[in-house]
Design a protein around this motif. Structure first.
Motif, mmCIF file in Angstrom:
data_model
loop_
_atom_site.group_PDB
_atom_site.id
_atom_site.type_symbol
_atom_site.label_atom_id
_atom_site.label_comp_id
_atom_site.label_asym_id
_atom_site.label_seq_id
_atom_site.Cartn_x
_atom_site.Cartn_y
_atom_site.Cartn_z
ATOM 1 N N LEU A 93 0.833 -0.815 -0.219
ATOM 2 C CA LEU A 93 -0.158 0.013 -0.239
ATOM 3 C C LEU A 93 0.669 0.983 0.263
ATOM 4 O O LEU A 93 0.147 2.135 -0.825
ATOM 5 C CB LEU A 93 -0.530 -0.039 1.587
ATOM 6 N N LYS A 94 2.268 1.047 0.729
ATOM 7 C CA LYS A 94 3.133 2.376 0.851
ATOM 8 C C LYS A 94 3.163 3.086 -0.473
ATOM 9 O O LYS A 94 3.570 3.509 -1.407
ATOM 10 C CB LYS A 94 4.136 2.092 1.621
ATOM 11 N N MET A 95 3.745 1.390 -1.616
ATOM 12 C CA MET A 95 4.586 1.652 -2.689
ATOM 13 C C MET A 95 3.208 2.717 -3.850
ATOM 14 O O MET A 95 3.981 3.236 -4.503
ATOM 15 C CB MET A 95 4.985 0.291 -3.112
ATOM 16 N N LEU A 96 2.104 1.591 -3.604
ATOM 17 C CA LEU A 96 1.126 2.408 -4.260
ATOM 18 C C LEU A 96 1.019 3.625 -4.236
ATOM 19 O O LEU A 96 0.564 4.954 -4.669
ATOM 20 C CB LEU A 96 -0.660 1.278 -4.280
ATOM 21 N N GLY A 97 0.304 4.173 -2.159
ATOM 22 C CA GLY A 97 0.552 5.360 -2.660
ATOM 23 C C GLY A 97 1.408 6.385 -2.917
ATOM 24 O O GLY A 97 1.421 7.800 -2.999
ATOM 25 N N ASP A 98 3.064 5.811 -2.818
ATOM 26 C CA ASP A 98 4.155 6.396 -2.960
ATOM 27 C C ASP A 98 4.515 7.193 -4.361
ATOM 28 O O ASP A 98 4.987 7.367 -5.203
ATOM 29 C CB ASP A 98 5.526 6.620 -2.781
ATOM 30 N N ARG A 99 3.286 5.849 -5.375
ATOM 31 C CA ARG A 99 3.381 6.298 -7.043
ATOM 32 C C ARG A 99 2.402 7.867 -7.265
ATOM 33 O O ARG A 99 1.252 7.818 -6.881
ATOM 34 C CB ARG A 99 2.455 5.254 -7.591
ATOM 35 N N ASP A 100 3.140 7.947 -7.881
ATOM 36 C CA ASP A 100 3.055 9.312 -8.715
ATOM 37 C C ASP A 100 1.122 9.195 -9.346
ATOM 38 O O ASP A 100 0.943 9.922 -10.126
ATOM 39 C CB ASP A 100 4.011 10.161 -9.857
ATOM 40 N N ASP A 101 1.020 7.879 -10.635
ATOM 41 C CA ASP A 101 0.350 7.939 -11.444
ATOM 42 C C ASP A 101 -1.032 7.059 -10.895
ATOM 43 O O ASP A 101 -1.415 6.091 -11.199
ATOM 44 C CB ASP A 101 0.957 7.113 -12.718
ATOM 45 N N PHE A 102 -0.753 7.092 -9.388
ATOM 46 C CA PHE A 102 -1.405 5.904 -9.324
ATOM 47 C C PHE A 102 -3.214 6.216 -8.739
ATOM 48 O O PHE A 102 -3.445 7.196 -9.189
ATOM 49 C CB PHE A 102 -1.232 5.542 -7.531
ATOM 50 N N ASP A 103 -4.163 5.498 -9.540
ATOM 51 C CA ASP A 103 -5.675 5.995 -10.167
ATOM 52 C C ASP A 103 -6.240 4.469 -8.799
ATOM 53 O O ASP A 103 -5.808 3.130 -9.412
ATOM 54 C CB ASP A 103 -5.619 4.891 -11.686
ATOM 55 N N PRO A 104 -7.217 5.273 -7.908
ATOM 56 C CA PRO A 104 -8.190 4.092 -7.517
ATOM 57 C C PRO A 104 -7.862 3.134 -8.135
ATOM 58 O O PRO A 104 -9.331 2.724 -7.731
ATOM 59 C CB PRO A 104 -8.219 4.784 -6.593
ATOM 60 N N ASP A 105 -9.017 3.915 -9.300
ATOM 61 C CA ASP A 105 -10.131 3.020 -9.974
ATOM 62 C C ASP A 105 -9.782 1.042 -10.529
ATOM 63 O O ASP A 105 -10.089 0.328 -11.330
ATOM 64 C CB ASP A 105 -11.113 3.774 -11.042
ATOM 65 N N LYS A 106 -8.421 1.723 -10.384
ATOM 66 C CA LYS A 106 -7.055 0.012 -11.024
ATOM 67 C C LYS A 106 -7.026 -0.786 -9.993
ATOM 68 O O LYS A 106 -6.629 -2.041 -10.342
ATOM 69 C CB LYS A 106 -5.930 0.683 -11.448
ATOM 70 N N LEU A 107 -8.005 -0.425 -8.194
ATOM 71 C CA LEU A 107 -8.044 -1.052 -7.493
ATOM 72 C C LEU A 107 -9.293 -2.195 -7.504
ATOM 73 O O LEU A 107 -10.557 -1.936 -7.402
ATOM 74 C CB LEU A 107 -7.965 -0.334 -5.810
ATOM 75 N N VAL A 108 -9.369 -3.912 -8.028
ATOM 76 C CA VAL A 108 -10.304 -4.123 -8.535
ATOM 77 C C VAL A 108 -10.259 -5.697 -7.585
ATOM 78 O O VAL A 108 -9.027 -5.626 -7.107
ATOM 79 C CB VAL A 108 -9.533 -4.939 -9.615
ATOM 80 N N VAL A 109 -11.524 -5.598 -7.507
ATOM 81 C CA VAL A 109 -11.643 -7.091 -6.580
ATOM 82 C C VAL A 109 -12.050 -8.383 -7.683
ATOM 83 O O VAL A 109 -12.565 -8.653 -8.234
ATOM 84 C CB VAL A 109 -12.713 -6.630 -5.835
ATOM 85 N N THR A 110 -11.443 -9.918 -7.347
ATOM 86 C CA THR A 110 -11.373 -10.823 -8.238
ATOM 87 C C THR A 110 -11.613 -11.814 -7.389
ATOM 88 O O THR A 110 -11.363 -11.900 -5.941
ATOM 89 C CB THR A 110 -10.135 -11.310 -8.792
ATOM 90 N N THR A 111 -12.444 -12.441 -7.526
ATOM 91 C CA THR A 111 -13.700 -13.494 -6.807
ATOM 92 C C THR A 111 -13.055 -14.945 -7.204
ATOM 93 O O THR A 111 -12.684 -15.429 -8.831
ATOM 94 C CB THR A 111 -14.942 -13.049 -6.949
ATOM 95 N N GLY A 112 -12.533 -16.163 -6.865
ATOM 96 C CA GLY A 112 -11.754 -17.510 -6.369
ATOM 97 C C GLY A 112 -12.530 -18.409 -5.921
ATOM 98 O O GLY A 112 -13.109 -18.124 -5.035
ATOM 99 N N ALA A 113 -12.350 -20.033 -6.385
ATOM 100 C CA ALA A 113 -12.268 -20.722 -5.481
ATOM 101 C C ALA A 113 -12.111 -21.252 -4.306
ATOM 102 O O ALA A 113 -12.918 -20.544 -3.481
ATOM 103 C CB ALA A 113 -12.473 -21.413 -6.189
ATOM 104 N N GLU A 114 -10.593 -20.433 -3.653
ATOM 105 C CA GLU A 114 -10.294 -20.390 -1.931
ATOM 106 C C GLU A 114 -9.946 -19.115 -2.094
ATOM 107 O O GLU A 114 -10.755 -18.959 -0.641
ATOM 108 C CB GLU A 114 -8.655 -20.674 -2.318
ATOM 109 N N SER A 115 -10.511 -17.973 -2.381
ATOM 110 C CA SER A 115 -10.304 -16.471 -2.272
ATOM 111 C C SER A 115 -10.695 -15.332 -2.750
ATOM 112 O O SER A 115 -10.937 -15.348 -4.241
ATOM 113 C CB SER A 115 -8.359 -16.617 -1.629
ATOM 114 N N ASP A 116 -10.518 -14.164 -2.289
ATOM 115 C CA ASP A 116 -11.661 -13.303 -2.919
ATOM 116 C C ASP A 116 -10.244 -12.332 -2.900
ATOM 117 O O ASP A 116 -9.606 -11.869 -1.890
ATOM 118 C CB ASP A 116 -12.395 -12.554 -2.502
ATOM 119 N N ASP A 117 -9.924 -11.716 -4.229
ATOM 120 C CA ASP A 117 -8.281 -10.739 -3.664
ATOM 121 C C ASP A 117 -8.625 -9.496 -4.536
ATOM 122 O O ASP A 117 -9.617 -8.828 -4.845
ATOM 123 C CB ASP A 117 -7.422 -11.696 -4.927
#
Length: 616
Positions: free
Chosen positions: A144-168
């Motif tokens: 998260l700190k690496m994402l916060g330090d990026r100048d081109d960070f876009d919160p819309d690119k944080l996506v949720v994916t659902t799998g059989a064992e976990s949600d990511d």
């Protein structure tokens, strides 16, 4: 000055490193505890899953059998459906049981917080693969700190994916975090709902993080840092000048008031040494204030930047926490202090009461049958020691640190040391107690202890002091008195009278009656000799050439026995010389061949009486 500041910064950097190490240790301990509970949770879940798998297989088999049955076999179909319903109920009950077990573990462990910019987003309770809760939290925070330090960070690119064992939650094919069924059990929520909640919290926290670490805020922090350094530098500089001026004013200009320190006639400090001491005191105060200012400035500097803000809190805690502990410890110790004070007050007033009673017994205002007045003071001292000993035993458990192994070890060591080094002292103390209650003598008595004769001047638990007739003070250990013999000349002198005696040898040519008369007359005329009972003479032996006559007389003044003997012997010589009787010494034989008689010249028959008088 720069070297001082540099050294202090190095010291506090090491302190900060130790603080960080302590925090890592705490996290590792917490992680191990959570991992242990996680293993218990996984065992429960594996057990539950195995039962559920068996029940699921049985349910599938029963449903397949129902499908094969004809419509005419309604009763059989209902029986099988009831079994399926029973398996589903047991599956639900098993899930509830596992959830209760997880709830009980959650009440004990609060989990590892995921912190970003001093903001706790959520807690992680379970491990994922080989990674424990603390490792997961550290990895997520780093990403998260690496994402916060990026100048081109876009919160819309944080996506949720659902799998059989976990949600990511992922960002550009980088998985930020995963939520498993185990996490769901710990949080008691569906993992799909949990992952959405986590995404919203992460987006909000990253926005705050980027704003907090923006260029504008960092510029303000650097400006504030420079300002703190300037204030610190000027404060130390002018404080140093102030103490220099104070040194000149107090020491150099006040020389007329500095005359040294004397205790009675002993000069402890000369004026020059006193000036040096004052300079050292001022110098010590100056450095203490400088260190205190730097110590206060360093947490202020650390608190400017978020990355070191925790170090500032720790440095302030080094001062605040000990003071807080001392205050809380003192407040918590108040009940024990009250108990100790009550024990001391009771012991003190009981001792004072016994002291009054002992003084009255010693002055014979109170008479206790069988208890002598001279026993009062030593008995009071002995009882006082016993009271104080029991008081200390009662107080000891309430003393701070009394349960400490170090305190107990030191107490045992001192006890052994005293026991080994005080063997003779203990024997003298025991002998002193025995002598006190045996009463072989009292103060002022004329005694003979061993080869020492004199008056008893003082006695205590260790020694008895005797003053001889030559004004010699002799200290005799009580154990030597107890193991030897003691003659008391004064014990019966007031009542029966002390019998003093002396022996003279007179030849057979002198009638014994005449000798008796002369000796008794000499004793009667001696000072301090009692008239009643009257002096008497004993013939102790009949030797070859003389008879031994022992004159015995009573006196009530045992302390004057040496003076009495001296006067008695003088009078015996005068009486016998006046009577013309020779005092024969042992082994002295007079042969009458014309030689003079062995008596003073003035007492010889026909002598001039003036020869008796001493010549000036």
């Amino acid at each position: 000055m720069n070297n001082l500041l540099g050294s202090l910064f190095v010291i506090f950097y090491l302190l900060a490193s130790s603080i960080s190490s302590g925090q890592e240790l705490k996290v590792e301990n917490l992680d191990s505890s959570l991992t242990s509970n996680q293993n218990r949770t996984e065992q429960l879940m594996e057990f539950s899953d195995s039962i559920q798998r068996i029940d699921s297989l049985r349910a599938v088999a029963l449903e397949e059998e129902i499908d094969r049955l004809q419509n005419s076999e309604i009763v059989r179909r209902q029986t099988l459906q009831a079994k399926i319903d029973s398996l589903n109920r047991r599956k639900a009950e098993q899930k509830i049981m596992v959830q209760h077990q997880v709830d009980s573990l959650r009440a004990v462990n609060l989990g590892v917080p995921l912190i970003l910019n001093d903001d706790t987003l959520f807690y992680i309770y379970s491990k994922l693969g080989p990674f424990g809760p603390s490792q997961r939290a550290e990895s997520i925070a780093h990403k998260l700190k690496m994402l916060g330090d990026r100048d081109d960070f876009d919160p819309d690119k944080l996506v949720v994916t659902t799998g059989a064992e976990s949600d990511d939650i992922s960002y550009e094919e980088i998985i930020i975090l995963s939520v498993t069924d185990t996490d769901g059990f710990w949080i008691n929520e569906a993992r799909g709902k949990i992952i959405q909640t986590y995404r919203e919290q992460i987006v909000e926290s990253l926005a705050a993080y980027r704003d907090h670490f923006g260029v504008y805020n960092n510029m303000k922090r650097f400006g504030l840092l420079i300002l703190v350094f300037i204030i610190l530098f000027l404060g130390i500089k002018y404080m140093n000048r102030g103490f220099t001026a104070l040194n000149i004013r107090l020491v150099e200009r006040s020389s007329k008031y500095i005359s040294g320190i004397k205790i009675k006639q002993i000069e402890v400090l000369t004026p020059e040494r006193e000036k040096q001491v004052l300079r050292l005191v001022l110098k010590g105060i100056k450095w203490i204030l400088i260190i205190l200012i730097v110590y206060i400035a360093l947490p202020t500097i650390f608190s400017i930047f978020p990355a070191t803000e925790n170090l500032a809190n720790q440095l302030f805690g080094y001062i605040i926490n000990p003071v807080k502990s001392i205050v809380l410890g003192f407040l918590g110790y108040i009940p024990e202090m009250i108990t100790i004070a009550v024990i001391i007050v009771v012991a003190y007033y009981v001792t004072r009461f016994l002291k009054v009673v002992a003084r009255e017994i010693e002055n014979e205002n109170i008479v206790v049958p069988g208890f002598y007045a001279d026993w009062a003071k030593p008995t009071f001292n002995l009882v006082s020691i016993i009271i104080f000993a029991f008081s200390f035993i009662a107080i000891f458990p309430y003393l701070p640190g009394s349960d400490s192994p170090v305190f107990k070890g030191v107490s045992v060591f001192l006890g052994i040391l005293i026991s080994l080094g005080s063997t003779s002292a203990v024997s003298n103390i025991i002998a002193g107690l025995v002598i006190t209650y045996m009463r072989p003598f009292k103060l002022g008595d004329r005694v003979k202890i061993g080869d020492t004769t004199g008056d008893v001047m003082s006695k205590n638990l260790l020694v008895t002091r005797v003053k001889t007739i030559k004004n010699e003070d002799i200290s005799i250990p009580n154990s030597a008195i107890l193991n030897g013999s003691t003659i008391n000349y004064s014990s019966n002198a007031d009542s029966l009278g002390l019998v003093l005696h002396s022996t003279v040898t007179i030849g057979y040519d002198v009638p014994w009656r005449k000798v008796h008369e002369l000796l008794i007359d000499s004793a009667t005329n001696t000072e301090y000799i009692s008239k009643y009972p009257a002096p008497f003479v004993l013939q102790t032996s009949l030797d070859d050439f003389y008879v031994s006559y022992q004159i015995n007389m009573y006196t009530k003044q045992a302390g004057f026995s040496s003076k009495i003997y001296s006067e008695l012997h003088s009078r015996i010589q005068d009486s016998f010389a006046n009577a013309g009787v020779e005092i024969m010494s042992p082994h002295y034989r007079a042969e009458r061949d014309g030689n003079d008689m062995a008596i003073p010249k003035g007492f010889k028959p026909g002598a001039d009486p003036n020869d008796i008088k001493p010549k000036n």
